[in-house]
Design a protein around this motif. Structure first.
Motif, PDB file in Angstrom:
ATOM      1  N   GLU A  45      11.268  -1.235   1.378  1.00 56.36           N
ATOM      2  CA  GLU A  45      10.858  -2.506   1.945  1.00 56.36           C
ATOM      3  C   GLU A  45       9.543  -2.290   2.693  1.00 56.36           C
ATOM      4  O   GLU A  45       9.198  -1.151   3.036  1.00 56.36           O
ATOM      5  CB  GLU A  45      11.920  -3.053   2.906  1.00 56.36           C
ATOM      6  N   GLU A  46       8.818  -3.362   2.914  1.00 54.42           N
ATOM      7  CA  GLU A  46       7.595  -3.231   3.697  1.00 54.42           C
ATOM      8  C   GLU A  46       7.959  -2.858   5.128  1.00 54.42           C
ATOM      9  O   GLU A  46       8.914  -3.385   5.710  1.00 54.42           O
ATOM     10  CB  GLU A  46       6.808  -4.535   3.671  1.00 54.42           C
ATOM     11  N   ALA A  47       7.189  -1.933   5.688  1.00 50.12           N
ATOM     12  CA  ALA A  47       7.439  -1.496   7.062  1.00 50.12           C
ATOM     13  C   ALA A  47       7.285  -2.674   8.017  1.00 50.12           C
ATOM     14  O   ALA A  47       6.342  -3.464   7.894  1.00 50.12           O
ATOM     15  CB  ALA A  47       6.490  -0.374   7.431  1.00 50.12           C
ATOM     16  N   GLY A  85       1.763   4.531   2.552  1.00 51.06           N
ATOM     17  CA  GLY A  85       1.034   3.754   1.562  1.00 51.06           C
ATOM     18  C   GLY A  85      -0.451   3.963   1.750  1.00 51.06           C
ATOM     19  O   GLY A  85      -0.924   4.176   2.866  1.00 51.06           O
ATOM     20  N   GLU A  86      -1.196   3.892   0.638  1.00 50.91           N
ATOM     21  CA  GLU A  86      -2.631   4.127   0.705  1.00 50.91           C
ATOM     22  C   GLU A  86      -3.404   2.933   1.246  1.00 50.91           C
ATOM     23  O   GLU A  86      -4.479   3.091   1.814  1.00 50.91           O
ATOM     24  CB  GLU A  86      -3.162   4.507  -0.681  1.00 50.91           C
ATOM     25  N   GLY A  87      -2.873   1.743   1.047  1.00 52.28           N
ATOM     26  CA  GLY A  87      -3.553   0.536   1.503  1.00 52.28           C
ATOM     27  C   GLY A  87      -2.963  -0.003   2.790  1.00 52.28           C
ATOM     28  O   GLY A  87      -2.316   0.703   3.561  1.00 52.28           O
ATOM     29  N   THR A  88      -3.162  -1.302   3.006  1.00 52.00           N
ATOM     30  CA  THR A  88      -2.634  -1.926   4.218  1.00 52.00           C
ATOM     31  C   THR A  88      -1.121  -2.119   4.145  1.00 52.00           C
ATOM     32  O   THR A  88      -0.464  -2.202   5.175  1.00 52.00           O
ATOM     33  CB  THR A  88      -3.307  -3.294   4.444  1.00 52.00           C
ATOM     34  N   LYS A  89      -0.578  -2.208   2.933  1.00 48.42           N
ATOM     35  CA  LYS A  89       0.864  -2.364   2.765  1.00 48.42           C
ATOM     36  C   LYS A  89       1.538  -0.997   2.878  1.00 48.42           C
ATOM     37  O   LYS A  89       1.194  -0.066   2.159  1.00 48.42           O
ATOM     38  CB  LYS A  89       1.192  -2.998   1.414  1.00 48.42           C
ATOM     39  N   ILE A 135       4.543  -1.829  -6.449  1.00 47.77           N
ATOM     40  CA  ILE A 135       4.299  -0.566  -5.759  1.00 47.77           C
ATOM     41  C   ILE A 135       3.349   0.232  -6.640  1.00 47.77           C
ATOM     42  O   ILE A 135       3.652   0.509  -7.797  1.00 47.77           O
ATOM     43  CB  ILE A 135       5.609   0.210  -5.544  1.00 47.77           C
ATOM     44  N   SER A 136       2.204   0.597  -6.117  1.00 46.45           N
ATOM     45  CA  SER A 136       1.225   1.316  -6.920  1.00 46.45           C
ATOM     46  C   SER A 136       1.741   2.701  -7.272  1.00 46.45           C
ATOM     47  O   SER A 136       2.647   3.235  -6.623  1.00 46.45           O
ATOM     48  CB  SER A 136      -0.092   1.440  -6.163  1.00 46.45           C
ATOM     49  N   ALA A 137       1.142   3.302  -8.308  1.00 45.94           N
ATOM     50  CA  ALA A 137       1.519   4.650  -8.702  1.00 45.94           C
ATOM     51  C   ALA A 137       1.293   5.629  -7.556  1.00 45.94           C
ATOM     52  O   ALA A 137       2.102   6.531  -7.309  1.00 45.94           O
ATOM     53  CB  ALA A 137       0.724   5.072  -9.938  1.00 45.94           C
ATOM     54  N   ALA A 138       0.181   5.457  -6.838  1.00 47.72           N
ATOM     55  CA  ALA A 138      -0.117   6.360  -5.723  1.00 47.72           C
ATOM     56  C   ALA A 138       0.907   6.208  -4.606  1.00 47.72           C
ATOM     57  O   ALA A 138       1.360   7.207  -4.014  1.00 47.72           O
ATOM     58  CB  ALA A 138      -1.526   6.079  -5.196  1.00 47.72           C
TER      59      ALA A 138
END
Length: 203
Positions: free
Chosen positions: A149-151, A159-163, A39-42
């Motif tokens: 968990e991933e949506a 989330g900032e990206g596709t995940k 999980i990224s910091a953002a």
């Protein structure tokens, strides 16, 4: 997670007039994260601050985006307030909310509490964060672990990206003794233990 001011601590709700809270959301003050984290910091900030938004400025639509189906929530701090002043061992260590629906319904019924995010730490499946809540009176500091968990549905998760991530399990503790002190001065007709007299004055 909000403390259920009128319904929990004041058994005679008609005699308890809760003072309104200001609704605010927070921006990160200070965050830390392992650079190899899944999980990224953002994204950790979005998850933690998103939970803060539910506490401070609730909306059903955002709650549905952030909170996963099958959600559960456990907090001895909330249990302590719910059962005050006669807390016993069997009141503690249990699930506080056993479903997404019960959690969101409870939050919708409560006034917003200003939330400030202090720190975040993330792993591959959880975000730990420190925060401060600011009800009328003294600030209340807390710490929480949100397992995510991933949506699974399009249009949900943050989330900032596709995940995109949703919170599935939440463990949170905060200074419930300070919160009780705040409630004493913030609710007309209620003392710290939730006792009221017949005419709404403090017993």
């Amino acid at each position: 997670m909000r403390v259920f001011v009128a319904t929990v601590l004041c058994p005679l709700v008609a005699h308890c007039a809760a003072q309104p809270f200001n609704s605010t959301s927070s921006k990160l003050s200070n965050s830390t994260s392992n650079s190899t984290s899944c999980i990224s910091a953002a994204d950790a900030v979005l998850i933690a601050d998103g939970f803060g938004q539910i506490l401070s400025n609730f909306s059903t639509s955002f709650g549905d985006i952030l909170i996963a189906d099958g959600y559960t929530d456990q907090s001895d701090s909330v249990a302590t307030l719910m059962h005050s002043p006669n807390v016993i061992a069997s009141d503690l260590g249990k699930i506080t909310f056993d479903s997404k629906a019960s959690f969101l319904a409870g939050e919708q019924a409560q006034p917003g509490v200003p939330f400030k995010l202090l720190n975040t730490w993330s792993s591959c499946n959880a975000v730990t964060f420190r925060y401060v809540l600011s009800p009328p009176g003294l600030n209340v500091q807390g710490i929480a672990v949100a397992e995510v968990e991933e949506a699974k549905k399009n249009g949900t998760g943050v989330g900032e990206g596709t995940k995109k991530w949703q919170i599935k399990t939440f463990y949170g503790e905060f200074n419930s003794a300070v919160w009780l002190t705040d409630l004493k001065s913030g609710i007309t007709g209620c003392d710290v233990s939730g006792n009221v007299t017949g005419n709404g004055t403090v017993a």
